[in-house]
Design a protein around this motif. Structure first.
Motif, short mmCIF file in Angstrom:
data_model
loop_
_atom_site.label_atom_id
_atom_site.label_comp_id
_atom_site.label_asym_id
_atom_site.label_seq_id
_atom_site.Cartn_x
_atom_site.Cartn_y
_atom_site.Cartn_z
N LYS A 36 9.28 84.35 -7.65
CA LYS A 36 9.84 84.40 -6.38
C LYS A 36 10.16 82.83 -6.04
N LEU A 37 11.34 83.11 -5.25
CA LEU A 37 11.78 81.63 -4.67
C LEU A 37 10.44 81.07 -3.90
N ARG A 38 9.81 81.59 -3.10
CA ARG A 38 8.59 81.00 -2.37
C ARG A 38 7.53 80.65 -3.36
N ASP A 39 6.91 81.47 -4.24
CA ASP A 39 6.17 80.95 -5.39
C ASP A 39 6.50 79.67 -6.17
N CYS A 40 7.69 79.67 -6.65
CA CYS A 40 8.38 78.54 -7.32
C CYS A 40 8.39 77.36 -6.65
N ALA A 41 8.68 77.47 -5.14
CA ALA A 41 8.79 76.21 -4.53
C ALA A 41 7.56 75.70 -4.21
N ALA A 42 6.53 76.63 -4.02
CA ALA A 42 5.03 76.09 -3.95
C ALA A 42 4.56 75.50 -5.14
N LEU A 43 4.73 75.96 -6.39
CA LEU A 43 4.59 75.49 -7.51
C LEU A 43 4.99 74.15 -7.90
N CYS A 44 6.14 73.98 -7.48
CA CYS A 44 7.07 72.64 -7.59
C CYS A 44 6.73 71.76 -6.57
N ASN A 58 23.84 72.71 -4.45
CA ASN A 58 24.13 71.58 -3.63
C ASN A 58 23.91 70.20 -4.03
N PRO A 59 24.83 69.45 -3.94
CA PRO A 59 24.85 68.00 -4.43
C PRO A 59 23.86 66.93 -3.63
N ASN A 60 23.53 67.46 -2.35
CA ASN A 60 22.84 66.50 -1.54
C ASN A 60 21.29 66.48 -1.60
N THR A 61 20.72 67.35 -2.60
CA THR A 61 19.51 67.58 -2.92
C THR A 61 18.90 66.05 -3.41
N THR A 62 17.87 65.56 -2.98
CA THR A 62 17.38 64.45 -3.54
C THR A 62 16.87 64.66 -5.07
N LEU A 63 16.87 63.27 -5.71
CA LEU A 63 16.60 63.22 -6.93
C LEU A 63 15.04 63.54 -7.22
N ALA A 64 14.11 63.11 -6.24
CA ALA A 64 12.97 63.36 -6.25
C ALA A 64 12.61 64.79 -6.27
N ALA A 65 13.29 65.39 -5.40
CA ALA A 65 13.14 67.00 -5.14
C ALA A 65 13.52 67.79 -6.49
N THR A 66 14.65 67.18 -7.10
CA THR A 66 15.11 67.85 -8.25
C THR A 66 14.15 67.71 -9.46
N PHE A 67 13.69 66.41 -9.40
CA PHE A 67 12.77 66.21 -10.61
C PHE A 67 11.44 67.03 -10.33
N SER A 68 11.11 67.06 -8.99
CA SER A 68 9.75 68.02 -9.01
C SER A 68 10.01 69.51 -9.49
N VAL A 69 10.99 69.80 -9.23
CA VAL A 69 11.38 71.37 -9.50
C VAL A 69 11.54 71.27 -11.02
N LEU A 70 12.18 70.25 -11.80
CA LEU A 70 12.43 70.45 -13.39
C LEU A 70 11.02 70.41 -13.78
N GLN A 71 10.25 69.46 -13.39
CA GLN A 71 8.87 69.39 -13.80
C GLN A 71 8.02 70.70 -13.69
N GLY A 72 8.05 71.13 -12.52
CA GLY A 72 7.23 72.13 -11.99
C GLY A 72 7.59 73.71 -13.04
#
Length: 89
Positions: A36-44, A58-72
């Motif tokens: 779920k979105l909530r669980d994935c956000a917590a994992l990442c 959304n193109p305005n999301t930070t690169l740091a957040a993007t890489f946190s999600v990709l890694q998670g």
């Protein structure tokens, strides 16, 4: 009864050329893992709103957040050289 996560189809593309395409890839990976979105956000380690914005492209999301999600999610970006031109693609 809790809602189940419905898997979405991964984009059919040979390269990630837009924030929207990256968002589709992230959503396909998350839903394929039945997160779920909530669980994935917590994992990442990001907020639910941040993950949602990423999935919507959304193109305005930070690169740091993007890489946190990709890694998670275990998504790894790679680069390769084009053998014919010896340029990075």
């Amino acid at each position: 009864m809790p809602k189940r996560v419905k898997a979405t189809e991964a984009p059919n593309a040979s390269a990630i050329a837009s924030p929207e395409l990256l968002g589709q890839l992230i959503k396909a990976k998350r839903t394929g893992m039945k997160l779920k979105l909530r669980d994935c956000a917590a994992l990442c380690g990001v907020g639910i709103n941040t993950l949602s914005r990423l999935e919507r492209g959304n193109p305005n999301t930070t690169l740091a957040a993007t890489f946190s999600v990709l890694q998670g999610l275990g998504i790894q970006l790679t680069a390769k050289a084009d053998a014919s031109t010896e340029e990075w693609v």
